[in-house]
Design a protein around this motif. Structure first.
Motif, mmCIF file in Angstrom:
data_model
loop_
_atom_site.group_PDB
_atom_site.id
_atom_site.type_symbol
_atom_site.label_atom_id
_atom_site.label_comp_id
_atom_site.label_asym_id
_atom_site.label_seq_id
_atom_site.Cartn_x
_atom_site.Cartn_y
_atom_site.Cartn_z
ATOM 1 N N PRO A 93 0.806 -1.072 0.228
ATOM 2 C CA PRO A 93 -0.048 0.135 -0.312
ATOM 3 C C PRO A 93 0.443 1.053 -0.496
ATOM 4 O O PRO A 93 2.103 1.036 0.686
ATOM 5 N N VAL A 94 0.328 2.143 -0.853
ATOM 6 C CA VAL A 94 1.111 3.979 -0.635
ATOM 7 C C VAL A 94 0.148 4.371 0.578
ATOM 8 O O VAL A 94 -0.850 4.223 0.255
ATOM 9 N N PHE A 95 0.930 4.933 1.628
ATOM 10 C CA PHE A 95 -0.046 6.328 2.369
ATOM 11 C C PHE A 95 0.354 7.705 1.899
ATOM 12 O O PHE A 95 1.391 7.569 0.958
ATOM 13 N N ILE A 96 -0.976 8.238 1.850
ATOM 14 C CA ILE A 96 -0.996 9.478 2.253
ATOM 15 C C ILE A 96 0.555 10.226 2.993
ATOM 16 O O ILE A 96 0.599 9.750 4.474
ATOM 17 N N GLY A 97 0.953 10.799 2.521
ATOM 18 C CA GLY A 97 2.712 11.140 3.267
ATOM 19 C C GLY A 97 3.655 10.594 2.305
ATOM 20 O O GLY A 97 4.832 11.294 2.465
ATOM 21 N N ASP A 98 3.961 9.632 1.888
ATOM 22 C CA ASP A 98 4.955 8.412 1.341
ATOM 23 C C ASP A 98 5.659 9.578 0.267
ATOM 24 O O ASP A 98 4.712 10.287 -0.821
ATOM 25 N N THR A 99 6.902 9.285 -0.270
ATOM 26 C CA THR A 99 6.907 9.668 -1.138
ATOM 27 C C THR A 99 7.608 8.826 -1.974
ATOM 28 O O THR A 99 8.335 7.507 -1.547
ATOM 29 N N LEU A 100 7.407 8.337 -3.195
ATOM 30 C CA LEU A 100 7.391 7.367 -4.510
ATOM 31 C C LEU A 100 8.137 8.438 -5.528
ATOM 32 O O LEU A 100 8.279 9.063 -5.825
ATOM 33 N N THR A 101 9.077 6.913 -5.974
ATOM 34 C CA THR A 101 9.918 7.234 -6.506
ATOM 35 C C THR A 101 9.859 5.923 -7.842
ATOM 36 O O THR A 101 9.584 4.779 -7.795
ATOM 37 N N ALA A 102 9.759 6.616 -9.280
ATOM 38 C CA ALA A 102 9.017 6.043 -10.146
ATOM 39 C C ALA A 102 10.495 5.527 -11.075
ATOM 40 O O ALA A 102 11.219 6.666 -11.807
ATOM 41 N N THR A 103 10.497 4.421 -11.199
ATOM 42 C CA THR A 103 11.433 4.128 -12.439
ATOM 43 C C THR A 103 11.749 3.348 -13.598
ATOM 44 O O THR A 103 10.971 2.026 -13.141
ATOM 45 N N ALA A 104 12.054 3.724 -14.205
ATOM 46 C CA ALA A 104 11.350 2.656 -15.937
ATOM 47 C C ALA A 104 13.387 2.872 -16.351
ATOM 48 O O ALA A 104 13.930 3.021 -15.939
ATOM 49 N N THR A 105 13.049 1.516 -16.923
ATOM 50 C CA THR A 105 15.029 0.371 -17.299
ATOM 51 C C THR A 105 14.524 -0.084 -18.567
ATOM 52 O O THR A 105 13.793 -0.637 -18.129
ATOM 53 N N VAL A 106 15.654 -0.049 -18.829
ATOM 54 C CA VAL A 106 15.347 -0.257 -20.918
ATOM 55 C C VAL A 106 16.288 -2.193 -20.562
ATOM 56 O O VAL A 106 17.149 -2.109 -20.126
ATOM 57 N N MET A 107 15.453 -3.093 -20.688
ATOM 58 C CA MET A 107 15.543 -4.462 -19.873
ATOM 59 C C MET A 107 15.516 -4.841 -21.964
ATOM 60 O O MET A 107 16.400 -6.273 -22.060
ATOM 61 N N ASP A 108 14.955 -4.375 -22.770
ATOM 62 C CA ASP A 108 15.023 -5.419 -24.456
ATOM 63 C C ASP A 108 14.919 -3.948 -25.240
ATOM 64 O O ASP A 108 13.936 -3.588 -25.012
ATOM 65 N N LYS A 109 15.529 -4.164 -26.793
ATOM 66 C CA LYS A 109 15.420 -3.206 -27.851
ATOM 67 C C LYS A 109 14.636 -4.392 -28.953
ATOM 68 O O LYS A 109 16.206 -5.347 -29.036
ATOM 69 N N ILE A 110 13.793 -4.395 -29.422
ATOM 70 C CA ILE A 110 13.191 -4.993 -30.419
ATOM 71 C C ILE A 110 12.774 -4.363 -32.271
ATOM 72 O O ILE A 110 11.720 -3.076 -31.678
ATOM 73 N N VAL A 111 12.970 -4.732 -32.684
ATOM 74 C CA VAL A 111 12.881 -3.722 -33.918
ATOM 75 C C VAL A 111 11.680 -5.672 -34.973
ATOM 76 O O VAL A 111 12.268 -6.311 -35.556
ATOM 77 N N LYS A 112 10.896 -5.064 -34.488
ATOM 78 C CA LYS A 112 9.738 -6.054 -35.584
ATOM 79 C C LYS A 112 9.805 -5.146 -37.189
ATOM 80 O O LYS A 112 8.620 -4.385 -36.851
ATOM 81 N N GLU A 113 10.087 -6.282 -37.828
ATOM 82 C CA GLU A 113 9.804 -5.857 -39.858
ATOM 83 C C GLU A 113 8.463 -6.249 -40.510
ATOM 84 O O GLU A 113 8.217 -7.863 -39.990
ATOM 85 N N LYS A 114 7.656 -5.447 -40.451
ATOM 86 C CA LYS A 114 7.013 -6.565 -41.771
ATOM 87 C C LYS A 114 6.987 -5.634 -43.056
ATOM 88 O O LYS A 114 7.257 -4.684 -43.493
ATOM 89 N N GLU A 115 6.957 -6.095 -44.025
ATOM 90 C CA GLU A 115 7.321 -6.094 -45.463
ATOM 91 C C GLU A 115 6.157 -5.129 -46.062
ATOM 92 O O GLU A 115 4.757 -4.769 -45.703
ATOM 93 N N GLY A 116 6.298 -3.632 -46.916
ATOM 94 C CA GLY A 116 5.524 -2.777 -46.665
ATOM 95 C C GLY A 116 5.216 -1.386 -46.014
ATOM 96 O O GLY A 116 4.577 -0.580 -45.608
ATOM 97 N N LYS A 117 6.055 -2.141 -44.597
ATOM 98 C CA LYS A 117 5.697 -0.890 -43.525
ATOM 99 C C LYS A 117 6.976 -0.754 -42.823
ATOM 100 O O LYS A 117 7.903 -1.657 -43.445
ATOM 101 N N PRO A 118 6.819 0.548 -42.469
ATOM 102 C CA PRO A 118 8.167 1.325 -41.491
ATOM 103 C C PRO A 118 8.444 0.131 -40.377
ATOM 104 O O PRO A 118 7.272 -0.640 -39.589
ATOM 105 N N PRO A 119 9.942 -0.246 -39.870
ATOM 106 C CA PRO A 119 10.140 -1.271 -39.039
ATOM 107 C C PRO A 119 8.955 -0.747 -37.726
ATOM 108 O O PRO A 119 9.038 0.643 -37.382
#
Length: 148
Positions: A93-119
């Motif tokens: 639970p998060v209680f009123i008065g808490d200070t939150l830190t949100a973090t995003a970290t790159v886990m993977d990079k993916i390029v999906k290709e479909k013929e006739g469309k940009p990747p």
């Protein structure tokens, strides 16, 4: 507002990480309830919350996932990124008065290709929100389409 610079997919490496920190307050909960229409008494009614297992009011769980959205939209990958999906698990639970830190970290990079469309250039991000005691309150994973 100055020129908006879009980050390039090639700018990101696995392990790259960005965070934001935000303190919660009674006002935070009131504004969030007004914006979303979520007036669950666990969030907005002190008497009701005191009778719950938590013994006090909670900050909406979706507030912590909203902070993840802020990291993604403003820092990693930043402006111009398109949020495709998000899995969240609310761990504590998060209680009123808490200070939150949100973090995003790159886990993977993916390029999906479909013929006739940009990747499609995708970043898979680990998403974590901790409180002021470094306890994980929300964890998850997001898929982001990078436009550049």
């Amino acid at each position: 507002m100055g020129e908006i610079k879009l980050a390039s997919f090639d700018d990101f490496k696995i392990g790259d990480s960005k965070s934001i920190t935000k303190a919660t307050s009674d006002e935070t909960v009131k504004i969030f309830a007004e914006l979303t229409g979520d007036f669950n008494p666990l969030h907005v009614n002190e008497d009701f919350a005191q009778k719950s297992m938590f013994k006090r009011r909670l900050v909406h769980g979706a507030f912590s996932s909203g902070l993840i959205s802020t990291v993604i939209g403003m820092k990693l990958p930043g402006p111009g990124a398109l949020y495709l999906d998000q899995f969240c698990k609310f761990k504590k639970p998060v209680f009123i008065g808490d200070t939150l830190t949100a973090t995003a970290t790159v886990m993977d990079k993916i390029v999906k290709e479909k013929e006739g469309k940009p990747p499609m250039k995708l970043l898979i991000l680990e998403t974590i929100v901790t409180n002021q005691e470094n306890v994980v309150v929300t964890e998850g994973k997001a898929t982001i389409l990078v436009m550049n």
